[in-house]
Each structure stands twice: as structure tokens, then as C-alpha cells.
Motif scaffolding. Structure first.
Motif, PDB file in Angstrom:
ATOM      1  N   MET A   1      -2.737  -0.180  11.459  1.00 27.25           N
ATOM      2  CA  MET A   1      -0.898   0.345  12.898  1.00 27.25           C
ATOM      3  C   MET A   1      -0.145  -0.470  12.287  1.00 27.25           C
ATOM      4  O   MET A   1       1.193   0.058  12.121  1.00 27.25           O
ATOM      5  CB  MET A   1      -2.012  -0.446  13.942  1.00 27.25           C
ATOM      6  N   PHE A   2       0.002  -1.889  11.717  1.00 29.57           N
ATOM      7  CA  PHE A   2       1.230  -2.800  10.967  1.00 29.57           C
ATOM      8  C   PHE A   2       1.734  -2.048  10.103  1.00 29.57           C
ATOM      9  O   PHE A   2       2.666  -2.109   9.756  1.00 29.57           O
ATOM     10  CB  PHE A   2       0.814  -4.310  11.195  1.00 29.57           C
ATOM     11  N   MET A   3       0.701  -1.547   9.362  1.00 27.46           N
ATOM     12  CA  MET A   3       1.083  -1.619   7.758  1.00 27.46           C
ATOM     13  C   MET A   3       2.055   0.143   8.576  1.00 27.46           C
ATOM     14  O   MET A   3       2.615   0.406   7.405  1.00 27.46           O
ATOM     15  CB  MET A   3       0.129  -0.978   7.238  1.00 27.46           C
ATOM     16  N   TRP A   4       1.484   0.616   9.050  1.00 26.28           N
ATOM     17  CA  TRP A   4       2.122   2.480   9.140  1.00 26.28           C
ATOM     18  C   TRP A   4       3.974   1.206   9.717  1.00 26.28           C
ATOM     19  O   TRP A   4       4.676   2.147   9.672  1.00 26.28           O
ATOM     20  CB  TRP A   4       2.072   2.652  10.536  1.00 26.28           C
TER      21      TRP A   4
ATOM     22  N   ILE B   1       8.257  -4.450  15.862  1.00 22.35           N
ATOM     23  CA  ILE B   1       7.334  -3.262  16.357  1.00 22.35           C
ATOM     24  C   ILE B   1       6.147  -3.881  16.405  1.00 22.35           C
ATOM     25  O   ILE B   1       5.346  -4.098  17.514  1.00 22.35           O
ATOM     26  CB  ILE B   1       7.446  -2.314  15.047  1.00 22.35           C
ATOM     27  N   TRP B   2       6.177  -5.063  15.263  1.00 20.39           N
ATOM     28  CA  TRP B   2       4.528  -6.031  15.400  1.00 20.39           C
ATOM     29  C   TRP B   2       4.651  -6.617  16.606  1.00 20.39           C
ATOM     30  O   TRP B   2       3.505  -6.446  17.174  1.00 20.39           O
ATOM     31  CB  TRP B   2       4.917  -7.034  13.466  1.00 20.39           C
ATOM     32  N   LEU B   3       5.836  -7.343  16.922  1.00 18.72           N
ATOM     33  CA  LEU B   3       6.180  -7.753  18.151  1.00 18.72           C
ATOM     34  C   LEU B   3       5.742  -7.838  19.204  1.00 18.72           C
ATOM     35  O   LEU B   3       4.843  -7.764  20.666  1.00 18.72           O
ATOM     36  CB  LEU B   3       6.979  -8.641  18.429  1.00 18.72           C
TER      37      LEU B   3
ATOM     38  N   THR C   1       0.997  -1.078   0.158  1.00 19.42           N
ATOM     39  CA  THR C   1      -0.203  -0.060   0.033  1.00 19.42           C
ATOM     40  C   THR C   1       0.766   1.317   0.073  1.00 19.42           C
ATOM     41  O   THR C   1       1.916   1.349   0.393  1.00 19.42           O
ATOM     42  CB  THR C   1      -0.566  -0.006   1.910  1.00 19.42           C
ATOM     43  N   LYS C   2       0.207   2.558  -0.621  1.00 18.94           N
ATOM     44  CA  LYS C   2       1.097   3.171  -0.917  1.00 18.94           C
ATOM     45  C   LYS C   2       0.253   4.789   0.587  1.00 18.94           C
ATOM     46  O   LYS C   2      -0.751   4.631   0.547  1.00 18.94           O
ATOM     47  CB  LYS C   2       1.005   4.107  -2.429  1.00 18.94           C
ATOM     48  N   ALA C   3       1.573   4.839   1.181  1.00 21.63           N
ATOM     49  CA  ALA C   3       0.767   6.269   1.732  1.00 21.63           C
ATOM     50  C   ALA C   3       0.418   7.467   0.851  1.00 21.63           C
ATOM     51  O   ALA C   3       0.207   7.887  -0.463  1.00 21.63           O
ATOM     52  CB  ALA C   3       2.612   7.184   2.318  1.00 21.63           C
ATOM     53  N   PHE C   4      -1.049   8.293   1.962  1.00 22.77           N
ATOM     54  CA  PHE C   4      -1.531   9.087   1.295  1.00 22.77           C
ATOM     55  C   PHE C   4      -2.393   9.942   2.128  1.00 22.77           C
ATOM     56  O   PHE C   4      -2.408   9.338   3.030  1.00 22.77           O
ATOM     57  CB  PHE C   4      -2.552   8.171   0.759  1.00 22.77           C
TER      58      PHE C   4
ATOM     59  N   GLU D   1       5.075  -0.987   9.224  1.00 25.70           N
ATOM     60  CA  GLU D   1       5.961  -1.430   7.342  1.00 25.70           C
ATOM     61  C   GLU D   1       6.426  -0.080   7.558  1.00 25.70           C
ATOM     62  O   GLU D   1       7.468  -0.014   6.470  1.00 25.70           O
ATOM     63  CB  GLU D   1       5.347  -1.979   6.789  1.00 25.70           C
ATOM     64  N   LYS D   2       5.644   1.263   7.327  1.00 26.21           N
ATOM     65  CA  LYS D   2       6.034   2.212   6.483  1.00 26.21           C
ATOM     66  C   LYS D   2       7.758   3.265   6.735  1.00 26.21           C
ATOM     67  O   LYS D   2       8.068   3.397   6.208  1.00 26.21           O
ATOM     68  CB  LYS D   2       5.051   3.401   6.269  1.00 26.21           C
ATOM     69  N   VAL D   3       7.328   3.021   8.438  1.00 25.99           N
ATOM     70  CA  VAL D   3       8.133   3.959   9.285  1.00 25.99           C
ATOM     71  C   VAL D   3       9.971   2.531   8.500  1.00 25.99           C
ATOM     72  O   VAL D   3      10.660   3.835   9.011  1.00 25.99           O
ATOM     73  CB  VAL D   3       8.047   3.575  10.601  1.00 25.99           C
ATOM     74  N   THR D   4       9.687   1.793   9.318  1.00 27.55           N
ATOM     75  CA  THR D   4      11.371   1.123   9.181  1.00 27.55           C
ATOM     76  C   THR D   4      11.845   0.387   8.097  1.00 27.55           C
ATOM     77  O   THR D   4      13.135   0.665   7.418  1.00 27.55           O
ATOM     78  CB  THR D   4      10.800  -0.516   9.568  1.00 27.55           C
ATOM     79  N   GLU D   5      10.148   0.027   6.409  1.00 27.28           N
ATOM     80  CA  GLU D   5      10.884   0.095   5.185  1.00 27.28           C
ATOM     81  C   GLU D   5      10.507   0.361   4.050  1.00 27.28           C
ATOM     82  O   GLU D   5      10.835   0.434   2.825  1.00 27.28           O
ATOM     83  CB  GLU D   5       9.650  -1.379   4.717  1.00 27.28           C
TER      84      GLU D   5
END
Length: 471
Positions: A127-130, A164-166, A32-35, A132-136
Motif C-alpha cells: 500500500m505504501f509503495m502504491w 498519504i503515508w501518515l 520497485t517497478k510497476a507490473f 509512492e508510485k502515484v505521487t512520485e
């Protein structure tokens, strides 16, 4: 003529001779792309409210104890100053029915907005996608990273994401278990490795479940596991507000320059940028029409509006609308099914409120002794009972015990008892009567209790006084 009906084989042929046929579509990874946008902000507010309610309520104290505490060993359930018992579970049933009808009403009116804005699976997935975005990084960076061979940089980014997920999953599990075991002591026990075995099991299980559902499975839960995605389309009608693509305005789609003459080039407003697909958490193309995987989150609306704004086109190519509106007909907001759900919901909420307000703050149960009756030294007939007095209130009460139903009964036992808040008392009582005053061998009697500080409120329970046969 043969009675057999010819059946056409529609199984796709193998790609190569000797290869098997895969009957299941392989899962495609969704990036997913940030928007930004209006509906994203609404979702952030609603999600923040849900998270604050879930994580915050467990830490609130009320009346000297945790505000929400499901005390299973003692069969007591504390909810913001009110104590509920297993006998009150009918209220929980009514509450679940109210929630179901509320969901039906919202679905008929505005589709799957519950899924898009307040469903825990969606909120935790975002939240988990966030994380993902801040790390990758954003969409293109993540796609590029996944194609790279493993390296120290890639390993560190992946490790940070999963850490972060865990952490989020563990906080979720700790809070959930904390509603059944006081969370302050549970947290101390967890970090001092002194946690109870069952609490540790549920903490670990829920941590893995959250990590798997929101981190790995994501849209698979919404598409394949959630029953709501299966029956929600049955509840839609042509006046239901749903996320839709305006085909008449957008087609024919195609790329063009910003100042292109749409009529000359025979183009609609859709520039085929695929932004609506890139931001979708379930990976669908809303331009293909309403689909079972659409959760109504309106991410595609925000993305499309941002592109329309850049192209100086009117917003709303993808928008919340109805099937009637798209076909040029009038939308009917007040329709029989929606009105029916609204009336049913109003009646049930009113009845639930009345039942909750009038819920008795005490309860009396009478258990008769196994010995039907006995004769004492004075020749009187005796019956023995155990009174179970339950104080459901949040304060102590002194109850006065009385019995009626037979003239000449003599009461032996405590007439006044004190019950602290939430206590269940067992009070033995003996009743005796002259056999000459017994009208029959089985007689209805009524025990009552009354609190001195609650005038006019009595709580009663029926029982029987058994004696010898009367001739």
C-alpha cells in the motif's frame, strides 16, 4: 609444534590507507517497478480481504455493541455475539497453536506464501509503495527525482507521499485502538480533542510504528527483524513449492534480438533484462537461487512471464516449482512431514471446535468467609459463603441456587437470582446445621445453579462446611 590453531584474517582491507573498515553493508535503496500479472491479482484479492476484515470488523455492530471489542477494564472480550472472559484464554492459546501448525503446514507445502500474500507487513508495504508510485511516479521517475536537488516540485511530491503515508498509518492506528475502545466514540473523541490519554498514546505510537515499518524500513523488517525468515528454510525440503529460476533453461543468459537463433548464439531463454530484480520488494535476484530475503510474492514470476510473452518464449522461466522438479525428478506432494502436520492440524481444529461449542455459558465460584464457623443463637453451626455467578451468555437468565452434600443443612439467602448478559453477581449465602448432625469437622458440599430456560444444564462448584471437632 604450537598448540594454537592458525586463524586466517578475512577482514577486508580499507579502501585507502588510514580509512576504517565498515563491517556492515550499507542499505541500498530499492525502487520497485510497476507490473501486472496473475499473481499480482491474487495478491490484490487476498490483501483486499485482509484490509476489509481489519478495517471493517471494527465498525460492525452485533447485539447492540461493537462486534469485536476487547473490553480490558471489565475483563470481557466480545467476538461476534460471544462473550469471552479471562478464564477462556485457554481457547486463545489453542487458537495460536493452531495458527502456528497451520503456518508450518503451509510452509512445508508452498514456502513463504504467507509472507507474500497475507502478511500484514507485506500488505501494508505494498500500500505504501502504491502511494509512492502515484505521487512520485514509477521506478525510473523516482530514481531521477531522488537525484535532483530540492525544488518546489520535488518538495510537493515528497510532501504528498508522506501525507498519504501518515494518513494510512493513522487509519491503521485508529482501527487497532478501536478494537479496545469503542471506535465510534474514539473517532469522535479524536477529532474533538477529547481523547483519553492512554488511547492518545497508543494511537500516536502505532501511527509512528506503521509509518516507520511500512514506509521506511520495509524489506529490513522482512530480512532482519522477522523470525519467520530465519527458521522457514529449515522447514523446506526438496518437494516444497518455492519461487525458482530454471537455470538449465535460462543459462547462458544475455541480451539478444527477438528473432535471434538461440542455439547459434549459445544463449538460454533469460535475456538478462533484470525485470525480476526491478519488481522485487526485497531487491534480490531470484536467479541467484533461493535466498532468505525472498518472501514468495511471485512478483518476479509475473515480470518474467510478461517478458517471455513479448519474446514469444514459453512462460515459466521463473515459476513456482520444487527442487526435485528442477533436477528432473518426481515431486512427492504426500510426504510424512506434510501428512503429520495435516493430521495434527485436523485434530487440533476438531478439538478446538468441540471445546468452543461446549464452552459453558455460566460459571460458579464459591468464596468461603474468613471465619471458619460460628454458632448462632439457636446453637446451630453456621458457615458464610459468597457465590460468584458469571453469566457468559448473550441473554439474561434467572438462576436457581441449590446446595447438597450434608443432610440437615438450612439455606439462608436468595434461592433465585437474575443475571443480565455478561454480568457477574455476588450472592451472600449462609448455611447452618445442628452440630449433632455433623459427621466430621470438615465436610465436602456442592453448590449448583441452573437456569430455568436451560433445562438439563447445571453449573456447580465445590466447597467445604467447617465445624467443631467431632468426637
Amino acid at each position: 609444534m604450537s598448540d594454537k590453531i592458525p586463524v586466517q584474517d578475512i577482514t577486508p582491507p580499507p579502501a585507502k590507507k588510514g580509512d576504517g573498515v565498515d563491517l556492515y553493508a550499507k542499505r541500498e535503496m530499492i525502487y520497485t517497478k510497476a507490473f501486472t500479472g496473475l499473481f499480482r491479482n491474487i495478491r490484490l484479492i487476498s490483501g483486499a480481504g485482509l484490509l476489509l476484515l481489519f478495517f471493517g470488523s471494527a465498525w460492525i455492530n452485533w447485539g447492540g455493541r461493537q462486534a469485536i471489542w476487547w473490553n480490558l477494564p471489565e475483563r470481557k472480550f466480545y467476538i461476534f455475539g460471544a462473550t469471552f472472559w479471562p478464564q477462556d484464554f485457554m481457547l486463545l492459546s489453542w487458537l495460536l497453536i493452531i495458527c502456528a501448525f497451520g503456518l508450518f503446514f503451509v510452509t512445508v507445502f508452498a514456502g513463504r506464501v504467507w509472507c507474500g500474500y497475507t502478511c500484514p507487513q507485506s500488505v501494508w508495504t505494498w500500500m505504501f509503495m502504491w502511494a509512492e508510485k502515484v505521487t512520485e511516479g514509477d521506478r525510473n521517475q523516482r530514481m531521477k527525482l531522488d537525484k535532483q536537488p530540492m525544488s518546489a516540485a520535488k518538495l510537493s511530491r515528497k510532501a504528498a507521499k508522506h501525507a498519504i503515508w501518515l494518513l494510512l498509518a493513522a487509519a491503521t492506528a485508529l482501527t487497532f485502538v478501536g478494537y479496545f475502545t469503542p471506535i465510534r466514540q474514539l473517532t469522535i473523541d479524536l477529532f474533538t480533542f477529547n481523547i483519553d490519554g492512554w488511547a492518545l498514546f497508543w494511537f500516536g505510537f502505532l501511527t509512528l510504528a506503521t509509518y516507520g515499518n511500512a514506509g521506511w524500513m520495509r524489506e529490513q523488517v522482512c530480512i532482519h527483524m522477522c523470525p519467520y525468515s530465519r527458521f522457514q528454510s529449515v522447514m523446506f525440503d526438496k518437494d516444497t513449492l518455492i519461487v525458482s529460476y530454471d537455470t538449465a533453461r535460462g543459462e547462458p543468459r544475455g541480451q539478444r534480438k527477438k528473432d535471434a537463433d538461440l542455439k547459434a548464439e549459445n544463449l538460454g531463454d533469460c535475456i538478462d533484462c533484470k525485470m525480476c530484480v526491478h519488481v522485487c520488494p526485497t531487491g534480490i535476484d531470484i536467479r541467484d537461487g533461493l535466498q532468505i530475503a525472498c518472501i514468495g510474492c511471485a512478483a518476479c514470476i509475473d515480470a518474467c512471464d510478461s517478458i517471455m510473452e513479448k519474446m514469444n518464449y514459453p512462460k515459466g522461466l521463473v515459476r513456482y516449482t520444487t527442487e526435485h522438479n528442477l533436477s528432473g525428478q518426481q515431486t512427492h506432494l504426500a510426504r510424512p512431514r506434510l501428512i503429520g502436520y495435516a493430521i495434527a492440524l485436523l485434530v487440533m481444529v476438531s478439538a478446538f471446535t468441540v471445546a468452543l461449542v461446549q464452552r459453558p455459558l455460566a460459571e460458579l465460584d464459591v468464596i468461603k468467609d474468613r471465619v471458619l464457623f460460628r454458632e448462632n443463637e439457636e446453637g446451630r453451626i453456621e458457615n458464610v459463603y459468597t457465590l460468584k455467578i458469571m453469566n457468559k451468555d448473550q441473554r439474561d437468565h434467572v438462576y436457581t441456587i441449590a446446595v447438597e452434600g450434608l443432610d440437615g443443612l438450612i439455606f439462608e439467602g436468595r434461592r433465585e437470582v437474575r443475571a443480565v448478559a455478561g454480568e457477574i453477581l455476588s450472592v451472600p449465602v449462609e448455611l447452618s446445621i445442628d452440630p449433632q448432625e455433623l459427621p466430621s469437622s470438615t465436610n465436602e458440599i456442592l453448590f449448583t445453579i441452573q437456569a430455568a430456560d436451560l433445562p438439563g444444564k447445571t453449573f456447580d462448584a465445590e466447597s467445604r462446611f467447617i465445624g467443631p471437632s467431632v468426637r
